[in-house]
Design an enzyme around this catalytic site. Structure first.
Site, mmCIF file in Angstrom:
data_model
loop_
_atom_site.group_PDB
_atom_site.id
_atom_site.type_symbol
_atom_site.label_atom_id
_atom_site.label_comp_id
_atom_site.label_asym_id
_atom_site.label_seq_id
_atom_site.Cartn_x
_atom_site.Cartn_y
_atom_site.Cartn_z
ATOM 1 N N GLU A 17 0.543 -4.914 11.306
ATOM 2 C CA GLU A 17 0.164 -3.510 11.163
ATOM 3 C C GLU A 17 1.009 -2.741 12.176
ATOM 4 O O GLU A 17 0.832 -2.902 13.383
ATOM 5 C CB GLU A 17 -1.328 -3.319 11.447
ATOM 6 C CG GLU A 17 -2.245 -3.953 10.415
ATOM 7 C CD GLU A 17 -2.468 -3.061 9.200
ATOM 8 O OE1 GLU A 17 -1.903 -1.946 9.180
ATOM 9 O OE2 GLU A 17 -3.209 -3.475 8.287
ATOM 10 N N ALA B 225 0.751 -0.617 7.772
ATOM 11 C CA ALA B 225 0.497 0.374 8.805
ATOM 12 C C ALA B 225 -0.916 0.921 8.547
ATOM 13 O O ALA B 225 -1.339 1.037 7.399
ATOM 14 C CB ALA B 225 1.522 1.512 8.755
ATOM 15 N N HIS C 31 0.859 -1.184 0.000
ATOM 16 C CA HIS C 31 0.000 0.000 0.000
ATOM 17 C C HIS C 31 0.895 1.235 0.000
ATOM 18 O O HIS C 31 1.691 1.440 0.915
ATOM 19 C CB HIS C 31 -0.931 0.003 1.212
ATOM 20 C CG HIS C 31 -2.026 -1.007 1.106
ATOM 21 N ND1 HIS C 31 -2.534 -1.688 2.197
ATOM 22 C CD2 HIS C 31 -2.727 -1.457 0.024
ATOM 23 C CE1 HIS C 31 -3.499 -2.503 1.794
ATOM 24 N NE2 HIS C 31 -3.628 -2.382 0.483
ATOM 25 N N ALA C 32 0.753 2.060 -1.020
ATOM 26 C CA ALA C 32 1.726 3.107 -1.313
ATOM 27 C C ALA C 32 1.941 4.084 -0.162
ATOM 28 O O ALA C 32 3.066 4.524 0.088
ATOM 29 C CB ALA C 32 1.283 3.871 -2.564
ATOM 30 N N ARG C 33 0.895 4.445 0.542
ATOM 31 C CA ARG C 33 0.985 5.499 1.562
ATOM 32 C C ARG C 33 1.562 5.016 2.893
ATOM 33 O O ARG C 33 1.822 5.828 3.785
ATOM 34 C CB ARG C 33 -0.407 6.082 1.798
ATOM 35 C CG ARG C 33 -1.411 5.084 2.368
ATOM 36 C CD ARG C 33 -2.814 5.632 2.282
ATOM 37 N NE ARG C 33 -3.823 4.674 2.752
ATOM 38 C CZ ARG C 33 -5.125 4.842 2.583
ATOM 39 N NH1 ARG C 33 -5.579 5.909 1.939
ATOM 40 N NH2 ARG C 33 -5.990 3.951 3.038
#
Length: 365
Positions: free
Chosen positions: A329, A260, A137-139
């Site tokens: 996470e 995250a 997930h890029a962000r």
């Protein structure tokens, strides 16, 4: 509740509630008043963490630029651009001859390499493999930063785990999306493949072909968060992970998927409520990891089966011989969310690697 608040103009950040049961979201300034009224109407308690999210994003990037180190070196206590990360990976064979081998597992829609590194002891004995999937997930920048920290720890310090394992680490599984978060939209989550109707991106974590697109997903190509793609493995990035995992399957022992945020240590299943066949083993190894992680700086993690949100782990578990699969996470629980300050990279990475190391050290031969 998530569906209700999203229809009120808020974009929810969490796949799941964090440890205190809260969700984090942002809203455009022009929709603020109506969104807050909707929350009041729904009797949802809320706290405004920041009145200017863009200001926080700008500050984060300014700090990262100040701490940048170029020329094949990285500052592991800040966030790094894709170019600097790849320059660093390419420099490793010269710095750590015989230990570090750069790899590319495929190319993206925008023709970027999906690069990583194999880290092994200098002896010639074949060992079981530990695979790290990071930055899907890029962000989720701290996922990539933590995996880079782990690479450096394995290469720059003596580590007995290298007597037992070989490490294959992909710090940025989604390089197109990651680059986009640096140049256009810091909160972009998906990859950047076009859907053909003016919308872009697939949630790569929901593109693995297991119980495809049934729970926690969207079939709407313009969904900004969880569009699953046209079909399972429609995306070059997930195809690359699949093909690489199959290529190392005979020695693949442990699979880690870092995300995250929420502070949770998870294991299969997500797509069904059944316990995994080796549930007690997975739970005990997770307990060991969480206990060791928390001992560093008292960061509290929950542990347990995934709650219908992550699919790559289930796919590996069910389609390969690897039965030790974990998704973490990382920090935090909502104070900063995806915009975790660079000052928290070090404590996050140290505690994460401490927990993972403890788990790996307790895996029976």
């Amino acid at each position: 509740m998530i569906t209700n608040v999203q229809t009120k103009g808020l974009t929810v950040w969490n796949d799941m509630p964090v440890v205190n049961g809260t969700l984090m979201a942002h809203v455009a300034s022009e929709h603020k008043e109506s969104a807050l009224k909707s929350l009041d109407d729904l009797n949802v308690k809320y706290e405004i963490v920041s009145h200017n999210l863009q200001e926080i994003i700008d500050k984060e990037k300014q700090e990262a630029k100040k701490k940048r180190v170029a020329g094949g070196y990285l500052n592991f206590e800040t966030y790094n651009t894709l170019r600097d990360i790849y320059d660093y990976l390419n420099s490793l064979p010269q710095k750590y001859a015989g230990m570090a081998t750069p790899i590319s597992i495929g190319r993206t829609h925008e023709n970027r390499d999906i690069r990583g590194v194999i880290i092994r002891n200098t002896d010639s004995v074949l060992k079981e493999i530990v695979f790290f999937e990071c930055g899907i997930h890029a962000r989720e920048w701290v996922s990539t930063a933590t995996c880079l920290w782990i690479i450096n720890e394995l290469l720059s310090k003596q580590n007995s785990l290298l007597q037992r394992f070989e490490f294959h680490i992909i710090p940025v599984v989604n390089p197109d999306g990651y680059s986009y978060t640096w140049t256009i939209d810091r909160l972009w989550r998906k990859n950047r493949s076009p859907s053909g109707n003016g919308c872009f991106g697939v949630d790569l974590n929901r593109n693995f072909d297991i119980d495809f697109c049934r729970v926690g997903c969207s079939r709407n190509p313009c969904d900004k968060e969880v569009y699953c793609g046209a079909y399972g493995f429609s995306e070059r990035e997930t195809q690359a992970v699949r093909d690489y995992v199959f290529s190392i399957e005979d020695r693949l022992k442990v699979y880690f998927d870092l995300h995250a945020f929420a502070q949770v240590w998870m294991y299969p299943y997500s797509y069904k409520k059944d316990y995994a066949d080796n549930y007690y083993e997975l739970d005990e190894l997770s307990r060991i990891g969480v206990t060791a992680l928390s001992s560093v700086s008292s960061t509290q993690y929950r542990r347990g089966p995934i709650s219908q949100v992550i699919s790559s782990l289930d796919w590996v578990y069910e389609n390969t011989n690897c039965k030790l699969c974990f998704a973490l996470e990382l920090r935090d629980t909502g104070r900063y969310g995806f915009i975790l300050p660079p000052s928290l990279i070090r404590p996050t990475a140290i505690e994460t690697w401490t927990g993972i190391s403890a788990t790996l050290s307790r895996i029976p031969r």
